[in-house]
Design a protein around this motif. Structure first.
Motif, PDB file in Angstrom:
ATOM      1  N   GLU A 245       0.813  -1.335  -0.060  1.00 30.14           N
ATOM      2  CA  GLU A 245      -0.197  -0.006   0.114  1.00 30.14           C
ATOM      3  C   GLU A 245       0.937   1.198  -0.115  1.00 30.14           C
ATOM      4  O   GLU A 245       0.669   2.252  -0.798  1.00 30.14           O
ATOM      5  CB  GLU A 245      -0.887  -0.056   1.162  1.00 30.14           C
TER       6      GLU A 245
ATOM      7  N   ARG B 208       1.980   1.520  -3.308  1.00 29.54           N
ATOM      8  CA  ARG B 208       1.229   1.920  -4.595  1.00 29.54           C
ATOM      9  C   ARG B 208       0.932   3.352  -4.108  1.00 29.54           C
ATOM     10  O   ARG B 208       0.714   4.219  -5.309  1.00 29.54           O
ATOM     11  CB  ARG B 208      -0.048   1.139  -4.100  1.00 29.54           C
TER      12      ARG B 208
ATOM     13  N   LYS C  76      -2.719   3.020 -12.511  1.00 27.99           N
ATOM     14  CA  LYS C  76      -3.117   1.896 -11.516  1.00 27.99           C
ATOM     15  C   LYS C  76      -1.750   1.157 -11.242  1.00 27.99           C
ATOM     16  O   LYS C  76      -0.788   1.273 -12.087  1.00 27.99           O
ATOM     17  CB  LYS C  76      -3.984   0.726 -12.138  1.00 27.99           C
ATOM     18  N   VAL C  77      -1.573   0.464  -9.972  1.00 25.31           N
ATOM     19  CA  VAL C  77      -0.355  -0.046  -9.458  1.00 25.31           C
ATOM     20  C   VAL C  77      -0.794  -1.346  -9.009  1.00 25.31           C
ATOM     21  O   VAL C  77      -1.556  -1.689  -8.133  1.00 25.31           O
ATOM     22  CB  VAL C  77       0.259   0.602  -8.611  1.00 25.31           C
ATOM     23  N   ASN C  78      -0.490  -2.456  -9.824  1.00 21.70           N
ATOM     24  CA  ASN C  78      -0.642  -3.911  -9.435  1.00 21.70           C
ATOM     25  C   ASN C  78       0.543  -4.527  -8.610  1.00 21.70           C
ATOM     26  O   ASN C  78       1.571  -4.397  -9.307  1.00 21.70           O
ATOM     27  CB  ASN C  78      -1.199  -4.687 -10.379  1.00 21.70           C
TER      28      ASN C  78
END
Length: 189
Positions: A148, A151, A162-164
């Motif tokens: 988190e 991210r 977006k960050v995966n």
């Protein structure tokens, strides 16, 4: 490269919150609000974030929120809107180097926790970051917090939508994956 401790912050220091602040709960990785006037105790101040304790629980306060602790905020990292893919990738790695396991004073890149990072551009033009990383042990409860934190920091770039983050355990992490600098910092040489 190892990140430095924040200036003017020492472990064990008691600090009253100057305002309500959003923090990341440790080890759950969920955003929570800590209320103004609560007194927190500093547990670790590395990179641009501070880990604090409140009523027996731990939280991570990000750099751009440090004014809530009465400190100078660290501006949220961002990029010029016309940054190239190379500049975006450099930004991503720079942000990963500001992420720490709340229990270890070495960033996740130097610890050897990041196995891979890829920037993809979708047909829509959106850019998505895909990160493969591990933890120092499969049972480590800090994975959600670290993910988190990474991210939030990477999403400071307006080009990234977006960050995966995928946690993997193959190959298993070992101290051999740490940089020499990290091994020296932790007295493992």
């Amino acid at each position: 490269m190892m990140a430095n401790k924040l200036q003017g912050v020492t472990k064990g220091q008691q600090m009253p919150l100057q305002r309500d602040v959003e923090a990341i709960s440790i080890p759950f990785g969920k955003s929570v609000t800590l209320n103004e006037d609560a007194v927190v105790q500093v547990m670790q101040a590395m990179g641009s974030s501070v880990s604090v304790a409140l009523e027996g629980r731990l939280y991570l306060v990000e750099g751009h929120q440090l004014d809530a602790l009465g400190l100078s905020s660290v501006p949220r990292p961002t990029l010029d809107e016309h940054a190239s893919d190379d500049e975006i990738e450099a930004f991503i790695w720079e942000q990963l180097r500001t992420c720490f396991d709340p229990e270890i004073p070495v960033d996740i890149v130097e610890l050897g926790l990041v196995y891979g990072c890829r920037l993809d551009t979708l047909i829509s033009g959106e850019r998505v970051v895909n990160i493969r990383m591990t933890l120092t042990a499969p049972g480590c409860g800090m994975g959600d917090v670290i993910a988190e934190d990474a991210r939030h920091k990477i999403l400071g770039a307006p080009q990234i939508s977006k960050v995966n983050i995928e946690l993997v355990f193959d190959p298993p992490w070992s101290r051999d994956m740490m940089s020499e600098t990290a091994q020296l910092e932790l007295g493992m040489f």
